[in-house]
Scaffold this motif. Sequence first.
Motif, PDB file in Angstrom:
ATOM      1  N   ARG A  14       0.834  -1.215   0.000  1.00 15.61           N
ATOM      2  CA  ARG A  14       0.000   0.000   0.000  1.00 15.61           C
ATOM      3  C   ARG A  14       0.859   1.252   0.000  1.00 15.61           C
ATOM      4  O   ARG A  14       0.649   2.168  -0.792  1.00 15.61           O
ATOM      5  CB  ARG A  14      -0.945   0.013   1.206  1.00 15.61           C
ATOM      6  N   GLN A  15       1.833   1.300   0.898  1.00 14.89           N
ATOM      7  CA  GLN A  15       2.674   2.491   0.977  1.00 14.89           C
ATOM      8  C   GLN A  15       3.430   2.731  -0.322  1.00 14.89           C
ATOM      9  O   GLN A  15       3.505   3.861  -0.801  1.00 14.89           O
ATOM     10  CB  GLN A  15       3.667   2.374   2.145  1.00 14.89           C
ATOM     11  N   LEU A  16       3.997   1.663  -0.899  1.00 10.49           N
ATOM     12  CA  LEU A  16       4.776   1.834  -2.128  1.00 10.49           C
ATOM     13  C   LEU A  16       3.892   2.136  -3.332  1.00 10.49           C
ATOM     14  O   LEU A  16       4.345   2.783  -4.274  1.00 10.49           O
ATOM     15  CB  LEU A  16       5.654   0.601  -2.390  1.00 10.49           C
ATOM     16  N   ALA A  63      13.500   2.460   6.414  1.00  6.67           N
ATOM     17  CA  ALA A  63      13.255   3.238   7.634  1.00  6.67           C
ATOM     18  C   ALA A  63      11.968   4.052   7.507  1.00  6.67           C
ATOM     19  O   ALA A  63      11.184   4.140   8.461  1.00  6.67           O
ATOM     20  CB  ALA A  63      14.441   4.160   7.921  1.00  6.67           C
ATOM     21  N   GLU A  64      11.750   4.653   6.345  1.00  6.64           N
ATOM     22  CA  GLU A  64      10.520   5.426   6.132  1.00  6.64           C
ATOM     23  C   GLU A  64       9.294   4.520   6.199  1.00  6.64           C
ATOM     24  O   GLU A  64       8.271   4.880   6.786  1.00  6.64           O
ATOM     25  CB  GLU A  64      10.581   6.149   4.789  1.00  6.64           C
ATOM     26  N   LEU A  65       9.396   3.341   5.606  1.00  8.47           N
ATOM     27  CA  LEU A  65       8.283   2.396   5.660  1.00  8.47           C
ATOM     28  C   LEU A  65       8.005   1.957   7.099  1.00  8.47           C
ATOM     29  O   LEU A  65       6.847   1.889   7.515  1.00  8.47           O
ATOM     30  CB  LEU A  65       8.580   1.169   4.786  1.00  8.47           C
ATOM     31  N   ALA A  66       9.052   1.686   7.861  1.00 12.22           N
ATOM     32  CA  ALA A  66       8.871   1.259   9.248  1.00 12.22           C
ATOM     33  C   ALA A  66       8.141   2.325  10.056  1.00 12.22           C
ATOM     34  O   ALA A  66       7.227   2.012  10.825  1.00 12.22           O
ATOM     35  CB  ALA A  66      10.229   0.944   9.880  1.00 12.22           C
ATOM     36  N   ARG A  67       8.520   3.582   9.874  1.00  6.69           N
ATOM     37  CA  ARG A  67       7.854   4.675  10.610  1.00  6.69           C
ATOM     38  C   ARG A  67       6.390   4.781  10.208  1.00  6.69           C
ATOM     39  O   ARG A  67       5.516   4.962  11.057  1.00  6.69           O
ATOM     40  CB  ARG A  67       8.564   5.999  10.362  1.00  6.69           C
ATOM     41  N   ARG A  68       6.104   4.688   8.925  1.00 10.64           N
ATOM     42  CA  ARG A  68       4.719   4.822   8.460  1.00 10.64           C
ATOM     43  C   ARG A  68       3.848   3.645   8.914  1.00 10.64           C
ATOM     44  O   ARG A  68       2.673   3.812   9.206  1.00 10.64           O
ATOM     45  CB  ARG A  68       4.687   4.945   6.950  1.00 10.64           C
ATOM     46  N   LEU A  69       4.432   2.457   8.925  1.00 13.92           N
ATOM     47  CA  LEU A  69       3.661   1.257   9.243  1.00 13.92           C
ATOM     48  C   LEU A  69       3.674   0.905  10.729  1.00 13.92           C
ATOM     49  O   LEU A  69       2.988  -0.029  11.146  1.00 13.92           O
ATOM     50  CB  LEU A  69       4.198   0.070   8.429  1.00 13.92           C
ATOM     51  N   ARG A 125      10.414   0.258  -4.738  1.00  7.37           N
ATOM     52  CA  ARG A 125       9.247   0.578  -5.573  1.00  7.37           C
ATOM     53  C   ARG A 125       8.628  -0.734  -6.028  1.00  7.37           C
ATOM     54  O   ARG A 125       9.276  -1.786  -5.997  1.00  7.37           O
ATOM     55  CB  ARG A 125       9.630   1.457  -6.758  1.00  7.37           C
ATOM     56  N   LEU A 126       7.388  -0.658  -6.443  1.00 12.88           N
ATOM     57  CA  LEU A 126       6.712  -1.857  -6.928  1.00 12.88           C
ATOM     58  C   LEU A 126       7.092  -2.116  -8.377  1.00 12.88           C
ATOM     59  O   LEU A 126       7.211  -1.187  -9.175  1.00 12.88           O
ATOM     60  CB  LEU A 126       5.195  -1.694  -6.826  1.00 12.88           C
TER      61      LEU A 126
END
Length: 150
Positions: free
Chosen positions: A40-42, A51-57, A92-93
């Motif tokens: 979803r985030q990507l 690190a950005e994904l970890a913070r968001r999730l 990225r996907l």
Amino acid sequence: MELTENILWLLKQAFYHSLTSVNDAVSDHGVTTAQIGVLRQLSEEPGLSGAELARRLLITPQGVQLAITALERRGLVVREQDKEHARILRARLSPEGEELAAVVLAEALKAHAEVFDVLDAEEQETLRDLLSRIVEKGTGHEFRRDHVKG
């Protein structure tokens, strides 16, 4: 205090019901809830770092790395070095990842809606507002609606 009056216990039960409903809905696609979050985030913001994904999730960097690595092995995610900071990998996907993300996210959102359809729209908004206040107090960070959709 009776167990049924314990808010934390009720939150845990609601979370478990929601989690298992979403997992059941997407099980045929072989993705975990952490992987759904990454997809979803990507899909919304390509090029995020681990690190950005970890913070968001709100999961550990290690958990994000496990999710990304599994998705990468399936050819759903591609990682590239950041042009300015070689130690940072941007994810990225792939085209296949974009296709799967669209299907999985639709099914996950449908399952989520079915879990919470016992509440009307106003009650859902109230619940969202109340829980966001708890999250803000617990994390010390302002709740960001753009990181939690649905």
